[in-house]
Motif scaffolding. Structure first.
Motif, PDB file in Angstrom:
ATOM      1  N   LEU A 162       0.822  -1.214   0.000  1.00  0.00           N
ATOM      2  CA  LEU A 162       0.000   0.000   0.000  1.00  0.00           C
ATOM      3  C   LEU A 162       0.856   1.264   0.000  1.00  0.00           C
ATOM      4  CD1 LEU A 162      -2.718  -1.108   2.598  1.00  0.00           C
ATOM      5  CD2 LEU A 162      -3.049  -0.776   0.144  1.00  0.00           C
ATOM      6  N   ASP A 163       2.047   1.167   0.623  1.00  0.00           N
ATOM      7  CA  ASP A 163       2.922   2.347   0.692  1.00  0.00           C
ATOM      8  C   ASP A 163       4.368   1.869   0.656  1.00  0.00           C
ATOM      9  OD1 ASP A 163       4.290   4.654   1.171  1.00  0.00           O
ATOM     10  OD2 ASP A 163       3.364   5.092   3.114  1.00  0.00           O
ATOM     11  N   ASP A 164       4.984   1.942  -0.520  1.00  0.00           N
ATOM     12  CA  ASP A 164       6.341   1.422  -0.688  1.00  0.00           C
ATOM     13  C   ASP A 164       7.371   2.235   0.085  1.00  0.00           C
ATOM     14  OD1 ASP A 164       8.153  -0.465  -1.954  1.00  0.00           O
ATOM     15  OD2 ASP A 164       8.914   1.257  -3.096  1.00  0.00           O
ATOM     16  N   CYS A 165       7.013   3.445   0.504  1.00  0.00           N
ATOM     17  CA  CYS A 165       7.943   4.266   1.271  1.00  0.00           C
ATOM     18  C   CYS A 165       7.713   4.147   2.779  1.00  0.00           C
ATOM     19  CB  CYS A 165       7.807   5.737   0.859  1.00  0.00           C
ATOM     20  SG  CYS A 165       8.296   6.024  -0.851  1.00  0.00           S
ATOM     21  N   PHE A 166       6.914   3.167   3.174  1.00  0.00           N
ATOM     22  CA  PHE A 166       6.599   2.958   4.579  1.00  0.00           C
ATOM     23  C   PHE A 166       7.788   2.233   5.225  1.00  0.00           C
ATOM     24  CE2 PHE A 166       3.428   0.749   7.661  1.00  0.00           C
ATOM     25  CZ  PHE A 166       3.807   1.610   8.676  1.00  0.00           C
ATOM     26  N   MET A 167       8.692   3.025   5.800  1.00  0.00           N
ATOM     27  CA  MET A 167       9.941   2.498   6.329  1.00  0.00           C
ATOM     28  C   MET A 167       9.714   1.425   7.396  1.00  0.00           C
ATOM     29  SD  MET A 167      12.202   2.675   9.066  1.00  0.00           S
ATOM     30  CE  MET A 167      11.775   4.209   9.907  1.00  0.00           C
ATOM     31  N   LYS A 168       8.822   1.700   8.357  1.00  0.00           N
ATOM     32  CA  LYS A 168       8.562   0.729   9.420  1.00  0.00           C
ATOM     33  C   LYS A 168       7.979  -0.573   8.873  1.00  0.00           C
ATOM     34  CE  LYS A 168       8.009   3.814  13.393  1.00  0.00           C
ATOM     35  NZ  LYS A 168       7.106   4.249  14.477  1.00  0.00           N
ATOM     36  N   GLY A 169       7.225  -0.457   7.811  1.00  0.00           N
ATOM     37  CA  GLY A 169       6.675  -1.655   7.191  1.00  0.00           C
ATOM     38  C   GLY A 169       7.780  -2.555   6.654  1.00  0.00           C
ATOM     39  N   HIS A 170       8.766  -1.955   5.947  1.00  0.00           N
ATOM     40  CA  HIS A 170       9.891  -2.747   5.424  1.00  0.00           C
ATOM     41  C   HIS A 170      10.724  -3.322   6.570  1.00  0.00           C
ATOM     42  CE1 HIS A 170       9.368  -1.868   1.199  1.00  0.00           C
ATOM     43  NE2 HIS A 170       9.227  -0.572   1.460  1.00  0.00           N
ATOM     44  N   LEU A 171      10.909  -2.553   7.640  1.00  0.00           N
ATOM     45  CA  LEU A 171      11.685  -3.022   8.775  1.00  0.00           C
ATOM     46  C   LEU A 171      11.006  -4.217   9.438  1.00  0.00           C
ATOM     47  CD1 LEU A 171      14.215  -2.491  10.500  1.00  0.00           C
ATOM     48  CD2 LEU A 171      12.804  -1.004  11.946  1.00  0.00           C
ATOM     49  N   ARG A 172       9.688  -4.114   9.620  1.00  0.00           N
ATOM     50  CA  ARG A 172       8.953  -5.223  10.227  1.00  0.00           C
ATOM     51  C   ARG A 172       8.946  -6.458   9.332  1.00  0.00           C
ATOM     52  NH1 ARG A 172       4.358  -1.021  11.882  1.00  0.00           N
ATOM     53  NH2 ARG A 172       5.287  -0.239  13.806  1.00  0.00           N
ATOM     54  N   GLU A 173       8.816  -6.236   8.043  1.00  0.00           N
ATOM     55  CA  GLU A 173       8.866  -7.377   7.120  1.00  0.00           C
ATOM     56  C   GLU A 173      10.216  -8.088   7.246  1.00  0.00           C
ATOM     57  OE1 GLU A 173       8.645  -8.510   2.355  1.00  0.00           O
ATOM     58  OE2 GLU A 173       8.493  -6.402   2.984  1.00  0.00           O
ATOM     59  N   GLY A 174      11.294  -7.307   7.308  1.00  0.00           N
ATOM     60  CA  GLY A 174      12.622  -7.899   7.456  1.00  0.00           C
ATOM     61  C   GLY A 174      12.763  -8.676   8.749  1.00  0.00           C
ATOM     62  N   LYS A 175      12.233  -8.124   9.860  1.00  0.00           N
ATOM     63  CA  LYS A 175      12.310  -8.819  11.141  1.00  0.00           C
ATOM     64  C   LYS A 175      11.519 -10.122  11.120  1.00  0.00           C
ATOM     65  CE  LYS A 175      13.135  -4.878  14.235  1.00  0.00           C
ATOM     66  NZ  LYS A 175      12.620  -4.109  15.388  1.00  0.00           N
ATOM     67  N   CYS A 176      10.384 -10.096  10.446  1.00  0.00           N
ATOM     68  CA  CYS A 176       9.585 -11.332  10.333  1.00  0.00           C
ATOM     69  C   CYS A 176      10.338 -12.383   9.531  1.00  0.00           C
ATOM     70  CB  CYS A 176       8.234 -11.033   9.689  1.00  0.00           C
ATOM     71  SG  CYS A 176       7.106 -10.099  10.751  1.00  0.00           S
ATOM     72  N   HIS A 177      10.915 -11.955   8.400  1.00  0.00           N
ATOM     73  CA  HIS A 177      11.712 -12.889   7.603  1.00  0.00           C
ATOM     74  C   HIS A 177      12.851 -13.470   8.431  1.00  0.00           C
ATOM     75  CE1 HIS A 177       9.904 -12.754   3.684  1.00  0.00           C
ATOM     76  NE2 HIS A 177      10.031 -11.437   3.546  1.00  0.00           N
ATOM     77  N   LEU A 178      13.511 -12.627   9.209  1.00  0.00           N
ATOM     78  CA  LEU A 178      14.638 -13.074  10.022  1.00  0.00           C
ATOM     79  C   LEU A 178      14.177 -14.073  11.083  1.00  0.00           C
ATOM     80  CD1 LEU A 178      17.704 -12.535  10.284  1.00  0.00           C
ATOM     81  CD2 LEU A 178      17.156 -10.893  12.087  1.00  0.00           C
ATOM     82  N   SER A 179      13.084 -13.765  11.756  1.00  0.00           N
ATOM     83  CA  SER A 179      12.562 -14.667  12.788  1.00  0.00           C
ATOM     84  C   SER A 179      12.153 -16.009  12.211  1.00  0.00           C
ATOM     85  CB  SER A 179      11.366 -14.029  13.494  1.00  0.00           C
ATOM     86  OG  SER A 179      11.773 -12.904  14.233  1.00  0.00           O
ATOM     87  N   LEU A 180      11.728 -16.014  10.964  1.00  0.00           N
ATOM     88  CA  LEU A 180      11.308 -17.253  10.301  1.00  0.00           C
ATOM     89  C   LEU A 180      12.466 -17.960   9.605  1.00  0.00           C
ATOM     90  CD1 LEU A 180       7.952 -15.907   8.836  1.00  0.00           C
ATOM     91  CD2 LEU A 180       8.183 -17.637  10.628  1.00  0.00           C
ATOM     92  N   GLY A 181      13.684 -17.378   9.725  1.00  0.00           N
ATOM     93  CA  GLY A 181      14.865 -18.034   9.168  1.00  0.00           C
ATOM     94  C   GLY A 181      15.158 -17.714   7.727  1.00  0.00           C
ATOM     95  N   ASN A 182      14.458 -16.712   7.148  1.00  0.00           N
ATOM     96  CA  ASN A 182      14.693 -16.346   5.745  1.00  0.00           C
ATOM     97  C   ASN A 182      15.672 -15.175   5.688  1.00  0.00           C
ATOM     98  OD1 ASN A 182      12.694 -18.261   5.065  1.00  0.00           O
ATOM     99  ND2 ASN A 182      11.100 -16.723   5.417  1.00  0.00           N
TER     100      ASN A 182
END
Length: 518
Positions: free
Chosen positions: A102-122
């Motif tokens: 919805l908002d490609d410039c949503f910095m916190k959204g990208h940060l949270r996505e990265g943390k989720c990927h990391l927690s899931l081992g990706n």
């Protein structure tokens, strides 16, 4: 887990998501701003619950906000933060991805996505997300640190893969512990750790990890496989097969489960064939079948320990005592608590007169299981060890331990003539001394074994000093008189032998003198 930042409302004009959002106003805030939309109200209530760490209620209100205004990126971002606090990382990942769509410039959204990927081992996907954050905000320290964590996770994965290939399972467990500190929700890492724990024989730990996963996902094929693997390695083969079959139902292409299931069935069948052959007294066939079973799966420690012990039993029946001892030793190496292997090896040591080794094994058994039978076995081995350290009079005379009185007399007559000093009068002084020593030993042996009472005491391992057969210094005293000895030696035929170039009759007084060491 540390609280994740959420987006709090700012004092600006309310965002109108659509016409339906313009519902009846709820209240007016103290600053006199316009009425809030229904979605913003839900979001604020979610923020309030989030601040109180009531993440379940916060989730509910963020969901209501999304339902009211499904095109707002911050609502998805806040719900993703809440789901992360609830350790529901897969759902959090979906919300984070929706937020940045919805908002490609949503910095916190990208940060949270990265943390989720990391927690899931990706780790690679996480790295891409953190890189995006740094493009939006180059000085973001959190993204910089998380990027380093993603790189570390990739390195742990690489080391673990290498360790598994080299069968260094301890190293794999070490790497997975470090990886799980960064990727706590990664089932793949947990499964690999559990599998290696099983291969190391740490079954309770492995089962605990697998059970935790199955509580969250009862259809997880990998966890079912590890659960079956633990049972398989604990020699519960029938139950193990059930778990392998269930894993294959969930994932028909699960190669490890298929291989383990095949090995389990083959091992059970081959072991049972060997047992049946042994019961039928077909020891050669049993020995061969146990050998074939041992080749099926070298990793199955407990079952292989039993197979080695079974093969040792068959080997002992086939008089392959040395191989039987080796098989028992291999069984003990695999399972140092395996009492049957110690007992079997101890018996083989007894059969080969290796009494010190037998005593050590029986002591180990008795320390573990203090039963009357084990105590009796230990006492018998200790007695045989004590007896073995004395002169073996049966060997001196060259007869077996079950020799009759007549056989003992004949053997004595033969050995006495063989070692009589007169027969070696022309030999070197060293040879004469050795033969005289042997002649005395023959006399000792006969004196003990020809007397029923002394023989019984000797056979039972008792000391003979109490019988007056030895003086205070340990020198043997011969009770035979000259006439008795001569009568015995000349009973069957005159005693004679070659001395030098002529054949001479022996003097019985000479025999007695030499026999008594005078």
């Amino acid at each position: 887990m540390a609280a994740v930042d959420i987006d709090v409302p700012v004092e600006t004009e309310p965002q109108i998501c659509n016409q339906e959002d313009l519902e009846r106003p709820l209240s007016r805030n103290k600053s006199g701003n316009p009425f809030k939309t229904l979605a913003e109200s839900f979001k604020e209530q979610g923020n309030a619950y989030y601040s109180k760490k009531d993440y379940s209620q916060a989730f509910n209100y963020y969901t209501k906000a999304i339902d009211a205004c499904p095109k707002n990126a911050s609502y998805y971002g806040n719900r993703a933060a809440t789901l992360m606090m609830l350790c529901r990382f897969r759902e959090a990942l979906e919300d984070s991805q929706q937020a940045v769509r919805l908002d490609d410039c949503f910095m916190k959204g990208h940060l949270r996505e990265g943390k989720c990927h990391l927690s899931l081992g990706n780790a690679m996907a996480a790295n891409r997300c953190f890189q995006k954050v740094l493009e939006l905000e180059p000085s973001n320290r959190e993204a910089q640190q998380e990027k380093k964590n993603a790189a570390a996770l990739l390195e742990y994965q690489r080391m673990a893969d290498f360790g598994f290939e080299k069968r260094d399972f301890r190293k794999v467990v070490f790497c997975m512990d470090r990886a799980l500190a960064l990727a706590s929700a990664c089932h793949r890492f947990k499964i690999l750790k559990a599998e290696c724990l099983a291969l190391l024989g740490r079954y309770p730990e492995a089962q605990s990890v697998a059970s935790d996963i199955l509580r969250m996902d009862s259809t997880n094929a990998d966890a079912l496989y590890v659960r079956g693997l633990c049972l398989y390695y604990e020699d519960c083969i029938d139950k193990a097969v059930q778990f392998f079959v269930q894993a294959l139902r969930m994932a028909p292409d699960h190669e490890k489960a298929r291989l383990a299931c095949r090995n389990a069935k083959a091992l059970k069948a081959k072991k049972e064939e060997g047992n049946q052959a042994f019961k039928n007294n077909n020891y050669e066939a049993a020995y061969q079948l146990y050998t074939e079973a041992l080749a099926i799966d070298p990793n199955n420690i407990k079952t292989n320990a039993k197979l080695y012990c079974n093969r040792a039993t068959a080997g002992a029946k086939l008089k392959k005592v040395d191989q039987a001892i080796e098989d028992c030793t291999n069984a003990i190496k695999l399972d140092d608590t395996y009492i049957k292997a110690y007992l079997r090896r101890a018996q083989c040591y007894m059969d080969t007169e290796q009494y010190e080794e037998a005593v050590r094994d029986y002591e180990k058994v008795y320390q573990t299981e203090k039963t009357s039978d084990h105590k009796q076995m230990l006492k018998k081995a200790q007695m045989e060890l004590k007896k073995s350290k004395r002169k073996d009079y049966y060997k001196v005379l060259g007869v077996g331990k079950n020799a009759t009185e007549d056989e003992i007399k004949k053997a004595y007559r033969k050995r006495a003539l063989m070692h009589h000093p007169d027969r070696h009068s022309s030999a070197t002084p060293e040879v004469q001394k050795e033969e005289e020593k042997k002649f005395k030993e023959v006399g000792e042996a006969f004196t003990v074994l020809s007397d029923p009472k002394k023989k019984v005491r000797y056979d039972n391992g008792h000391d003979l000093e109490d019988d007056g057969c030895f003086d205070g210094g340990g020198t043997f005293i011969f009770p035979l008189c000259s006439y008795q000895l001569f009568t015995f030696l000349s009973k069957s035929s005159p005693l004679s032998w070659e001395t030098g170039a002529s054949k001479e009759k022996s003097n019985p007084e000479d025999i007695l003198t030499c026999h008594s060491g005078k």
